[in-house]
Design an enzyme around this catalytic site. Structure first.
Site, mmCIF file in Angstrom:
data_model
loop_
_atom_site.group_PDB
_atom_site.id
_atom_site.type_symbol
_atom_site.label_atom_id
_atom_site.label_comp_id
_atom_site.label_asym_id
_atom_site.label_seq_id
_atom_site.Cartn_x
_atom_site.Cartn_y
_atom_site.Cartn_z
ATOM 1 N N CYS A 32 17.841 23.429 -3.081
ATOM 2 C CA CYS A 32 17.450 23.500 -4.501
ATOM 3 C C CYS A 32 18.501 22.876 -5.408
ATOM 4 C CB CYS A 32 17.204 24.944 -4.915
ATOM 5 S SG CYS A 32 18.645 26.021 -4.719
ATOM 6 N N HIS A 86 19.168 30.506 -6.938
ATOM 7 C CA HIS A 86 18.232 29.375 -6.886
ATOM 8 C C HIS A 86 18.392 28.493 -8.120
ATOM 9 C CE1 HIS A 86 14.737 27.159 -5.645
ATOM 10 N NE2 HIS A 86 14.024 27.509 -6.698
ATOM 11 N N ASN A 94 10.454 23.767 -10.830
ATOM 12 C CA ASN A 94 10.937 24.256 -9.539
ATOM 13 C C ASN A 94 10.787 23.145 -8.497
ATOM 14 O OD1 ASN A 94 11.938 25.988 -7.602
ATOM 15 N ND2 ASN A 94 10.330 27.529 -7.810
#
Length: 215
Positions: free
Chosen positions: A25, A160, A176
């Protein structure tokens, strides 16, 4: 700063990508911010290489996780990052092949940190360009998010990285890297007013953006 902004409307956001099954990520968040500032400064939206960061950023830990600062610094220190087309995503860490790749790289000069736990500073930052932010994402509610303004339940242990690409009066708009089938076509709206200085899911704790001059 504007009352609301969505960098997708200004053509500064590439289509939603998918990191899975690798814990990369951090690379996706950094790359999205570089794609954004490059479009803002040059007028060109170019999809860039997360794989290069995964393979070559020695400060980070590949699919086990990494750092916003280390990966942005890698781009600044190495004359930029290659395009997605030149160095495509492989879902796993490999050896660094940056030197063998051809073609132009997208450069930045460095990065700035947004003051921690400061909503207005983050909003001002996003008003200028997409910003890398951290969330706590391990909770079921976040994982199963389908739409609307999310306000938890979630804690503040950030695990994250995503990319804040806009905001409205009540929400932040985050891109995302779990593919377009998650959330609202790959995006999540995070509630701004959480009553805590860390923000909903810790979103105000740790935010960075790249710096790129006009050339």
């Amino acid at each position: 700063y504007p009352e609301s902004i969505d960098w997708r409307d200004k053509g500064a956001v590439t289509p939603v990508k998918n990191q899975n099954p690798c814990g990369s990520c951090w690379a996706f968040s950094t790359v999205a911010t570089v794609e954004g500032i490059n479009k803002i400064r040059t007028g060109k939206l170019i999809s860039l290489s997360e794989q290069e960061l995964l393979d070559c950023d020695r400060r980070s830990h590949g699919c086990k996780g990494g750092y916003q600062t280390g990966s942005i610094q890698y781009v600044a220190d190495n004359g930029g990052v290659h395009t997605e087309k030149e160095y495509p995503y492989e879902k796993k860490q490999g050896k660094c092949r940056a030197k063998e790749k051809k073609g132009t790289k997208v450069q930045i000069t460095g990065y700035k940190r947004v003051p921690a736990n400061d909503e207005i500073s983050l909003i001002q930052g996003i008003g200028n360009q997409p910003v890398s932010v951290l969330h706590e994402s391990k909770g079921r509610a976040f994982q199963l998010y389908k739409g609307g303004i999310f306000n938890g339940p979630c804690g503040y242990k950030n695990d994250h990285a995503v990319t804040a690409i806009g905001y409205g009066k009540a929400q932040l708009l985050d891109k995302n890297s779990w593919g377009p089938n998650w959330g609202e076509k790959g995006y999540i709206k995070i509630k701004r007013a959480s009553g805590k200085s860390e923000g909903t899911c810790g979103v105000y704790k740790s935010s960075y953006f790249p710096i790129k001059g006009y050339r």
